[in-house]
Design an enzyme around this catalytic site. Structure first.
Site, PDB file in Angstrom:
ATOM      1  N   GLY A  18       6.174  13.357  -9.226  1.00  0.00           N
ATOM      2  CA  GLY A  18       5.560  12.621  -8.604  1.00  0.00           C
ATOM      3  C   GLY A  18       4.615  11.699  -9.941  1.00  0.00           C
ATOM      4  N   MET A  20       2.191  12.235 -11.442  1.00  0.00           N
ATOM      5  CA  MET A  20       2.027  13.126 -12.270  1.00  0.00           C
ATOM      6  C   MET A  20       2.890  13.391 -13.580  1.00  0.00           C
ATOM      7  SD  MET A  20      -1.349  12.743 -13.162  1.00  0.00           S
ATOM      8  CE  MET A  20      -1.853  13.397 -14.064  1.00  0.00           C
ATOM      9  N   VAL A  23       9.115  17.369 -13.143  1.00  0.00           N
ATOM     10  CA  VAL A  23      10.082  18.433 -13.248  1.00  0.00           C
ATOM     11  C   VAL A  23      10.995  19.567 -13.141  1.00  0.00           C
ATOM     12  CG1 VAL A  23       8.678  21.451 -13.041  1.00  0.00           C
ATOM     13  CG2 VAL A  23       7.347  18.691 -12.676  1.00  0.00           C
ATOM     14  N   ASP A 132      -9.001  17.669  -9.784  1.00  0.00           N
ATOM     15  CA  ASP A 132      -7.967  16.879  -9.189  1.00  0.00           C
ATOM     16  C   ASP A 132      -7.574  18.343  -7.700  1.00  0.00           C
ATOM     17  OD1 ASP A 132      -6.750  15.394  -7.760  1.00  0.00           O
ATOM     18  OD2 ASP A 132      -4.512  14.968  -9.305  1.00  0.00           O
TER      19      ASP A 132
END
Length: 346
Positions: A18, A20, A23, A132
């Site tokens: 995403g 951010m 993973v 967030d």
């Protein structure tokens, strides 16, 4: 990255990606366990000062020990300067993924809300704000525990500044009024976002939406929270309190309404009031009356450009139906706005 070894972590699969970062699932060869490695986008850590602030906050977050908080085991850096976090590898799905199947039951919504609220209270008690909270940052494990992800990353990405890369419409939809104005987030901001998440769990959609970010931002700051007729009074009061526009009102709601959820155990829900069926009935009757008025006047009738809906008043002896009154007002305004015959509905 798949097939590579970073330090003592052997990467074997991608779990997701995403704005951010990406993973991966990896095997910790030192402790013989599976972990999750999150590689942050290079642009977020290119500035040494920003990276130092993030590491400071990540260290503080790593000290939090709570079932509802994803612990950061380690912060590392690859040979080419990529920063990564080492975290537990959970089995399950995010709340965002769960909600793709539709809204949740009141009981499940309240359970998830309680667990996340407890985690936030723990973090706030140590001076750490998430900034967030949204369905994508809440992970639901296979054994029924809600876990908050990504403490510290929101500040690193500049999420309180809407012009920064990484600010998406989905994120904006869960921001508090002060955040969309570019102000610093506090505990009340996190609980506002959690109130928006609770609303979405109950209804299947966020409380404030729009075709573009500016419309969502305006709604967050100026539009009343949609009603929840038919839901338990305790839940309606909680949602309305946490989604108050003013921080002080949210703070009061946190002091008065949150303790039963933070103390654990079972929260007793009284169920929807037997009078809540009146809300949609009265709204339907009002719409029929307005429609009949237009039919009677015909095309030659006086042209109206705006209409005002006055608040409904709870006249019951117990004064325990105010949330129904508020719900009827909001529903009627919303329905009249879809008729296409008024320039303005207030």
């Amino acid at each position: 990255m798949i097939g590579k070894t970073i330090g003592h972590f052997a990467i074997n699969a991608e779990l997701g990606k995403g704005g951010m970062g990406v993973v991966y699932r990896a095997h910790d060869t030192s402790l013989d366990r599976d972990v999750a490695l999150k590689f942050l986008p290079p642009h977020l850590t290119a500035d040494p000062e920003a990276r130092a602030r993030f590491i400071h906050e990540a260290k503080a977050a790593s000290s939090l020990q709570h079932p509802a908080i994803c612990t950061i085991h380690e912060i590392g850096e690859t040979g080419d300067g990529q920063t990564y976090l080492v975290m537990p590898c959970y089995e399950g799905e995010t709340l965002e993924e769960r909600l793709k199947g539709g809204h949740l039951s009141v009981e499940e919504s309240v359970t998830i809300f309680r667990q996340v609220a407890q985690g936030l209270a723990k973090a706030h008690g140590q001076g750490i704000v998430h900034r967030d909270i949204k369905p994508a940052n809440i992970f639901l494990t296979a054994d029924g525990q809600a876990v908050i992800l990504d403490f510290g990353l929101a500040k690193l990405a500049g999420q309180t500044q809407l012009t920064q890369e990484g600010s998406t419409l989905g994120t904006i939809g869960y921001m508090s009024p002060e955040q969309v104005q570019g102000e610093e987030a506090g505990p009340e901001s996190d609980f506002w976002s959690l109130g928006a998440v609770l609303f979405e769990m109950l209804t299947g959609k966020p409380p404030f939406t729009g075709e573009h970010p500016q419309a969502v931002m305006y709604a967050i700051g100026h539009v009343a929270t949609p009603g929840l007729p038919g839901y338990p009074a305790e839940v309606i009061e909680l949602v309305q309190g946490l989604l108050a526009k003013e921080r002080a009102q949210r703070g009061q709601a946190m002091q008065q309404l949150l303790p039963p959820y933070l103390e654990g155990g079972t929260v007793q829900l009284s169920g929807g009031s037997r009078k809540t069926w009146l809300a949609p009935l009265i709204v339907a009757v009002a719409l029929l009356a307005i429609g009949g008025w237009f039919l009677a006047k015909g095309p030659s009738g006086p042209g109206l450009t705006s209409i005002a809906v006055l608040p409904f008043e709870d006249l019951s002896a117990e004064k325990d139906q105010e949330y129904v009154s508020d719900g009827m007002t909001v529903q009627l305004i919303s329905r009249l706005g879809t008729l296409g015959v008024f320039d303005k509905v207030i």
